[in-house]
Design an enzyme around this catalytic site. Structure first.
Site, PDB file in Angstrom:
ATOM      1  N   LEU A  76     -14.076  14.004 -37.485  1.00  0.00           N
ATOM      2  CA  LEU A  76     -14.476  12.642 -37.128  1.00  0.00           C
ATOM      3  C   LEU A  76     -13.730  12.265 -35.847  1.00  0.00           C
ATOM      4  O   LEU A  76     -12.505  12.404 -35.776  1.00  0.00           O
ATOM      5  CB  LEU A  76     -14.139  11.669 -38.261  1.00  0.00           C
ATOM      6  N   ILE A  77     -14.480  11.807 -34.853  1.00  0.00           N
ATOM      7  CA  ILE A  77     -13.905  11.439 -33.562  1.00  0.00           C
ATOM      8  C   ILE A  77     -14.249   9.981 -33.279  1.00  0.00           C
ATOM      9  O   ILE A  77     -15.405   9.576 -33.415  1.00  0.00           O
ATOM     10  CB  ILE A  77     -14.437  12.336 -32.427  1.00  0.00           C
ATOM     11  N   SER A 134     -18.387   7.260 -24.344  1.00  0.00           N
ATOM     12  CA  SER A 134     -18.277   7.756 -22.980  1.00  0.00           C
ATOM     13  C   SER A 134     -16.988   8.543 -22.832  1.00  0.00           C
ATOM     14  O   SER A 134     -16.174   8.635 -23.763  1.00  0.00           O
ATOM     15  CB  SER A 134     -18.305   6.592 -21.975  1.00  0.00           C
ATOM     16  N   GLY A 135     -16.800   9.128 -21.662  1.00  0.00           N
ATOM     17  CA  GLY A 135     -15.530   9.699 -21.278  1.00  0.00           C
ATOM     18  C   GLY A 135     -15.026  10.808 -22.179  1.00  0.00           C
ATOM     19  O   GLY A 135     -15.763  11.712 -22.596  1.00  0.00           O
ATOM     20  N   ILE A 136     -13.731  10.752 -22.483  1.00  0.00           N
ATOM     21  CA  ILE A 136     -13.067  11.817 -23.229  1.00  0.00           C
ATOM     22  C   ILE A 136     -13.658  11.969 -24.624  1.00  0.00           C
ATOM     23  O   ILE A 136     -13.874  13.087 -25.104  1.00  0.00           O
ATOM     24  CB  ILE A 136     -11.552  11.542 -23.307  1.00  0.00           C
ATOM     25  N   SER A 170      -1.478   9.287 -23.969  1.00  0.00           N
ATOM     26  CA  SER A 170      -1.488   9.175 -22.511  1.00  0.00           C
ATOM     27  C   SER A 170      -0.117   9.614 -22.024  1.00  0.00           C
ATOM     28  O   SER A 170       0.875   9.546 -22.780  1.00  0.00           O
ATOM     29  CB  SER A 170      -1.733   7.720 -22.096  1.00  0.00           C
ATOM     30  N   TYR A 209      -0.097  -1.807 -22.507  1.00  0.00           N
ATOM     31  CA  TYR A 209      -0.762  -0.535 -22.786  1.00  0.00           C
ATOM     32  C   TYR A 209       0.260   0.552 -23.095  1.00  0.00           C
ATOM     33  O   TYR A 209       0.144   1.285 -24.093  1.00  0.00           O
ATOM     34  CB  TYR A 209      -1.635  -0.139 -21.596  1.00  0.00           C
TER      35      TYR A 209
END
Length: 281
Positions: A9-10, A15-17, A140, A153
């Site tokens: 499950l993601i 979009s993107g990664i 990140s 963030y």
């Protein structure tokens, strides 16, 4: 002899990664449940899957809503009987600084980027224990090195990294592997989704000059060609999914490895402060 496909499950796959990781996982033979908060934003995901010749099970999941999370995880178990991996990818950026932000803004960033990860991970862990599964979180390099005007963030990503680093040995005693994937600059919609026009004038009061210098640097860093593609970052996610025994911390590029190493070899903090101060001076 037939084998039951492994199920992953993601989150955050519009979009993107997240999109690239969903397609890569399906291509590698994983039964891939691709989730996103807004199910009206599936066009790019469906096209990418079609172009790659793979099938995705696309479902709604809002990581900040515990009811939505429980429904999605329970639905996967009800339909497939197992969950072998989770990729926590959903997240949101935020640009600001303490004196100019409202505390409510900071709480919102934490809800998505930190508590959202915990919501999904908590719901999934009993099922990952049953399969000896994997819990993977896209964080990140900002979860290791604090960056100007990214206080909220980076605080959220620091929190995720600290939580997962602490959880990893505990989960490992029950057969669950925990990893974090640390991208640097990636050419995705992430910057656009911060919610401000980076090229427009921004009233940051006494911080306006420093913010403009930071924005000029960031826009250049995130340009196509000078940042990683989502597909390149997805390769690191696949490393965490498919390696016999994945590392806890996985950077997605040589640049990210060198950047993070600055912090990990900087016991008094002077190297990091010297680096990031140059971005706004």
């Amino acid at each position: 002899m037939t084998t039951t496909p492994r199920t992953v499950l993601i989150t955050g796959t519009s979009s993107g990664i997240g999109l690239a990781a969903a397609v890569a996982a399906a291509r590698a033979g994983w039964r891939t449940v691709a989730t996103l908060r807004d199910t009206t934003r599936t066009d790019a995901l469906r096209k990418a899957a079609s172009d790659a010749g793979v099938e995705l099970d696309i479902r709604q999941l809002d990581v900040t809503d515990e009811v939505s999370v429980a429904a999605a995880v329970d639905g996967v178990i009800g339909d497939y009987g197992r969950l072998d991996a989770v990729v926590n990818n959903a997240g949101a950026g935020h640009l600001g600084t303490l004196e100019r932000d409202g505390i409510a803004d900071v709480r919102k960033v934490m809800e998505v980027n930190f508590f959202g990860v915990l919501n999904v991970s908590k719901a999934a862990l009993p099922h990952l224990r049953a399969t000896g599964g994997r819990l993977i979180t896209v964080t990140s390099v900002g979860g290791v090195i604090g960056q100007p005007f990214n206080e909220a963030y980076c605080a959220a990503k620091f929190a995720v990294e600290g939580y997962m680093e602490s959880l990893a040995p505990v989960a490992d005693t029950l057969g669950v592997s925990v990893s974090v994937v640390e991208p640097g600059a990636a050419a995705t919609e992430f910057v656009n989704n911060i919610g401000i026009d980076l090229q427009a004038g921004i009233d940051a009061g006494p911080y306006s000059g420093a913010l403009r210098r930071y924005i000029d640097r960031t826009v250049e860093q995130f340009r196509e060609g000078s940042a990683q593609t989502p597909a390149a970052v997805a390769e690191a996610v696949m490393e965490a999914l498919d390696a016999d025994r994945p590392a806890f911390r996985i950077q997605t590029s040589d640049w990210a490895r060198a950047f993070v190493a600055t912090k990990l070899a900087d016991p008094d903090g002077s190297a990091v402060q010297g680096l990031t101060a140059a971005w706004v001076a």
